[in-house]
Write an enzyme that holds these catalytic residues in place. Structure first.
Site: not given
Length: 466
Positions: A264-266
């Site tokens: 997720h994301s990073l």
């Protein structure tokens, strides 16, 4: 990733602090402990008689805390933290999860609720998608969570947590300390490494994984300086390439030669970059509400590096001070506001289980390393990032939240999606779902079917909209 969530920069993150509580082994100590427990029962019982509903709440909380080793000051802090709650049951659940490492079902019996579908473990290792109807919401949720305090686990030791949705807390020993991880399911030939977003922790997947087939073997990692993982030694700086290198260390620890990544994301950025440099090691890749790393045009990079160094100096000064502390409710609300509507109070509490710690007076502080708010010193251009994207050949599932973050020009994002679609040899999928940047935590039911199908079956070259 610092530009994704700059609003986090005002939330202080201290160095690791872990109060310990040692039980007495002397006879007089046992007598004293008995007297304290007796007095606590008497006190909460009298409160129940004199204060009506509020007293009942204190009685339930008092009983819950009997097996714990909290001081009287801490107990008072707990009472203060729950006194405004109108839901006695939920207040008791939260207290149990925060102070007892046992299954909630072993302490209380919650009334039956409407049936829901959740996965159960199959006896066949070849089946990944069997479901079962159950009547308790607790079966689909985590029954016990860490409160962020030092649990006394030695590096490399695995600790089995007795919950309906079974997981293990482990520590992976490294030269500067350890990386913590939350492991779901039994080992198999298709492990999945789950990577959280910037300033989050492994708990970010707590709501999603119970909705996935439990034949899956998922290791949710706390990045260094996040959750229950060790912080870097004083004076050092972080870079997302550190996380990329750590994936290799984690794979060596488990003996994995090939595995999948759920990011997720990073975590999605880290997963895609690792896939690009080690394509032979990644079986499948899922990227939740992220498409590419944030690029910086070459002409802006010198100024960005200068700002990063200045930020580094300022953060080191802040780390010399004691971190600010809050009541549980205030810390939760601060986390909600810092995420600009991406999470709600329930999601904030999930992240706080691994992301906050408690002082002896009952107050809370954020335990992630403040140095993660320092901007990246070295950046890449879009052209450089594109070369990495061209090497992501494995089956790829992109999940875009309709209420997610917009962190770069739409044309740039579309260019990278086209690259993935063109180079994917095992199948490319792109799902658009309702939800915020933290859709996997706030509305996990919106992505669970796509993630389950992707990991359970053969990937196909499709575009989907959910």
């Amino acid at each position: 990733m610092e530009t994704l969530c700059r609003h986090f920069s005002d939330v202080r993150d201290p160095e690791t602090y872990s109060p310990t509580f040692a039980p007495s082994h002397e006879v007089i100590g046992l007598i004293a402990k008995f007297l304290i427990l007796r007095n606590r029962i008497f006190y909460t019982s009298m409160a129940a008689v004199s204060c009506g509903i509020g007293g009942v709440k204190r009685l339930l909380i008092g009983i819950t805390l009997l097996p714990s080793r909290l001081s009287r000051r801490q107990v008072s802090g707990v009472y203060r933290n729950v006194r405004d709650s109108r839901n006695i049951w939920q207040a008791t659940i939260n207290t149990t999860r925060r102070y007892q490492s046992v299954s909630l079902a072993s302490t209380f019996s919650k009334p039956a609720v409407a049936p829901i579908f959740v996965p159960i473990r199959s006896s066949s290792s070849s089946s990944f998608c069997k479901l079962k109807m159950v009547n308790s919401v607790e079966t689909a949720s985590v029954g016990a969570e860490s409160n962020g305090c030092d649990n006394g686990h030695s590096a490399g030791q695995e600790v089995l947590v007795d919950t309906a949705a079974s997981f293990k807390e482990i520590q992976i020993p490294l030269s500067w300390g350890h990386l913590a991880a939350k492991v779901w399911g039994k080992p198999n030939d298709h492990p999945i490494l789950a990577l959280h977003g910037w300033q989050d922790n492994a708990g970010t997947f707590d709501k999603l994984i119970p909705l996935l087939p439990t034949d899956l073997y998922v290791v949710c990692l706390d990045f260094c300086g996040h959750g229950l993982s060790s912080h870097y030694p004083k004076g050092m700086m972080y870079h997302y390439w550190d996380h990329i290198a750590h994936i290799r260390l984690v794979a060596e620890y488990f003996g994995w030669s090939r595995f999948s990544i759920l990011g997720h994301s990073l975590g999605g950025i880290v997963g895609s970059m690792f896939t690009a440099i080690s394509p032979h090691m990644v079986e499948k890749l899922v990227m939740i509400d992220i498409v590419k790393p944030i690029s910086t045009p070459a002409r802006f990079q010198p100024d960005k590096s200068a700002k990063a160094i200045e930020s580094y100096i300022q953060v080191l000064k802040k780390l010399e001070q004691s971190p600010p502390s809050y009541t549980y409710e205030a810390a939760r609300e601060r986390l909600v506001q810092a995420n600009n509507g991406s999470i709600d109070s329930v999601a904030a509490e999930v992240l706080m289980r691994r992301g906050t710690k408690q002082h002896e007076d009952g107050s809370y502080y954020y335990s992630r390393d403040l140095r993660h708010v320092i901007p990246t010193v070295a950046s890449y251009t879009a052209e450089q990032h594109a070369e990495y994207a061209k090497r992501v050949h494995c089956p790829l599932l992109l999940i875009t939240a309709k209420g997610g973050l917009i962190y770069e020009d739409k044309s740039v994002i579309e260019d990278f999606i086209k690259i993935y679609r063109d180079v994917s040899k095992g199948g490319f999928q792109h799902a658009h779902v309702e939800g915020t940047h933290h859709v996997h935590l706030v509305n996990p039911e919106n992505i669970a079917p796509a993630v389950s199908k992707f990991f359970c079956g053969d990937a196909e070259q499709v575009e989907s909209s959910t």
